[in-house]
Design a protein around this motif. Sequence first.
Motif, PDB file in Angstrom:
ATOM      1  N   PRO A   1       0.454  -1.252   0.310  1.00 10.46           N
ATOM      2  CA  PRO A   1       0.004   0.146  -0.155  1.00 10.46           C
ATOM      3  C   PRO A   1       0.672   1.396  -0.024  1.00 10.46           C
ATOM      4  N   ALA A   2       1.859   1.022   0.864  1.00  7.57           N
ATOM      5  CA  ALA A   2       2.831   2.464   1.071  1.00  7.57           C
ATOM      6  C   ALA A   2       3.995   2.644   0.157  1.00  7.57           C
ATOM      7  N   GLY A   3       3.644   3.487  -1.219  1.00  2.12           N
ATOM      8  CA  GLY A   3       4.955   3.742  -1.816  1.00  2.12           C
ATOM      9  C   GLY A   3       5.755   4.156  -2.294  1.00  2.12           C
ATOM     10  N   GLU A   4       6.557   4.686  -2.971  1.00  5.55           N
ATOM     11  CA  GLU A   4       7.211   5.673  -3.151  1.00  5.55           C
ATOM     12  C   GLU A   4       6.586   6.960  -3.349  1.00  5.55           C
ATOM     13  N   LEU A   5       5.832   6.986  -3.899  1.00  3.87           N
ATOM     14  CA  LEU A   5       4.813   8.666  -3.767  1.00  3.87           C
ATOM     15  C   LEU A   5       3.804   8.644  -3.677  1.00  3.87           C
ATOM     16  N   ASP A   6       3.088   7.377  -3.389  1.00  2.00           N
ATOM     17  CA  ASP A   6       1.664   7.720  -2.847  1.00  2.00           C
ATOM     18  C   ASP A   6       0.899   6.502  -1.849  1.00  2.00           C
ATOM     19  N   TYR A   7       0.110   6.544  -1.796  1.00  2.00           N
ATOM     20  CA  TYR A   7      -0.575   5.475  -0.711  1.00  2.00           C
ATOM     21  C   TYR A   7      -1.862   5.109  -1.431  1.00  2.00           C
ATOM     22  N   GLU A   8      -1.509   3.878  -1.947  1.00  2.00           N
ATOM     23  CA  GLU A   8      -3.080   3.185  -2.665  1.00  2.00           C
ATOM     24  C   GLU A   8      -3.264   3.926  -3.820  1.00  2.00           C
ATOM     25  N   GLY A   9      -1.973   4.392  -4.263  1.00  3.66           N
ATOM     26  CA  GLY A   9      -3.347   6.050  -5.377  1.00  3.66           C
ATOM     27  C   GLY A   9      -3.026   7.174  -4.884  1.00  3.66           C
ATOM     28  N   VAL A  10      -2.880   7.502  -3.535  1.00  6.59           N
ATOM     29  CA  VAL A  10      -3.327   8.505  -3.104  1.00  6.59           C
ATOM     30  C   VAL A  10      -1.957   9.233  -2.736  1.00  6.59           C
ATOM     31  N   PRO A  11      -1.329  10.584  -4.270  1.00  7.65           N
ATOM     32  CA  PRO A  11      -0.062  10.812  -2.820  1.00  7.65           C
ATOM     33  C   PRO A  11      -0.201  11.130  -2.279  1.00  7.65           C
ATOM     34  N   TYR A  12       1.134  11.220  -1.856  1.00  7.21           N
ATOM     35  CA  TYR A  12       1.068  11.499   0.286  1.00  7.21           C
ATOM     36  C   TYR A  12       0.483  13.238   0.906  1.00  7.21           C
ATOM     37  N   GLY A  13       1.001  13.670  -0.278  1.00 10.30           N
ATOM     38  CA  GLY A  13       0.340  15.061  -0.181  1.00 10.30           C
ATOM     39  C   GLY A  13      -0.776  15.331   0.193  1.00 10.30           C
ATOM     40  N   ASP A  14      -1.195  14.496  -0.821  1.00  9.61           N
ATOM     41  CA  ASP A  14      -3.229  14.526  -0.540  1.00  9.61           C
ATOM     42  C   ASP A  14      -3.218  13.500   0.695  1.00  9.61           C
ATOM     43  N   LEU A  15      -2.882  13.204   1.823  1.00  9.34           N
ATOM     44  CA  LEU A  15      -3.227  12.296   2.606  1.00  9.34           C
ATOM     45  C   LEU A  15      -3.912  13.513   3.599  1.00  9.34           C
ATOM     46  N   VAL A  16      -5.025  13.643   4.100  1.00  8.14           N
ATOM     47  CA  VAL A  16      -5.703  13.803   4.899  1.00  8.14           C
ATOM     48  C   VAL A  16      -5.766  13.051   6.331  1.00  8.14           C
ATOM     49  N   PHE A  17      -5.497  14.184   7.345  1.00  9.09           N
ATOM     50  CA  PHE A  17      -5.078  13.647   8.667  1.00  9.09           C
ATOM     51  C   PHE A  17      -6.342  13.936   9.541  1.00  9.09           C
ATOM     52  N   GLU A  18      -8.126  13.747   9.407  1.00  6.24           N
ATOM     53  CA  GLU A  18      -8.760  14.610   9.846  1.00  6.24           C
ATOM     54  C   GLU A  18      -8.730  14.022  11.441  1.00  6.24           C
ATOM     55  N   ASP A  19      -9.279  12.437  11.628  1.00  6.72           N
ATOM     56  CA  ASP A  19      -9.362  12.475  12.410  1.00  6.72           C
ATOM     57  C   ASP A  19      -8.167  11.099  13.337  1.00  6.72           C
ATOM     58  N   ILE A  20      -7.010  10.766  14.203  1.00  7.33           N
ATOM     59  CA  ILE A  20      -6.296  10.050  15.044  1.00  7.33           C
ATOM     60  C   ILE A  20      -6.374   9.819  16.071  1.00  7.33           C
TER      61      ILE A  20
END
Length: 120
Positions: free
Chosen positions: A2-21
């Motif tokens: 899932p966690a690749g070099e540039l994205d996570y399951e096709g979602v670019p790392y810069g686009d990930l949203v950390f609303e609820d941890i």
Amino acid sequence: MPAGELDYEGVPYGDLVFEDIDWSEIGEHDPARRSERKGSSEPDVATEWATEACQDERRWVRSAGSKSGLTVKVTGFSSGAGFAVTIIVAPKDHPPRTRWWGATAWAAKPSEIKQYEEGQ
């Protein structure tokens, strides 16, 4: 993986949203007790600070390099802590959306701070 070099399951790392941890499952990896666990003088990190760092608009997100490929590493600034924090999280949803499991966190190392400041 899932966690690749540039994205996570096709979602670019810069686009990930950390609303609820969700930190309810951290157990012995509680970042607020890291110095005790590691026998060091490094600053402990409250989970609120770790969440705040994940939500930093300038955060640096990348694969955590785990064998499973499920975790993400985030470095961001926490105004509550007054320093940069590095956090390991795993998504609650696949592909990742806004909900994450908090795994651990620490005061960012000099190399992580440098990458963060350079906007990596």
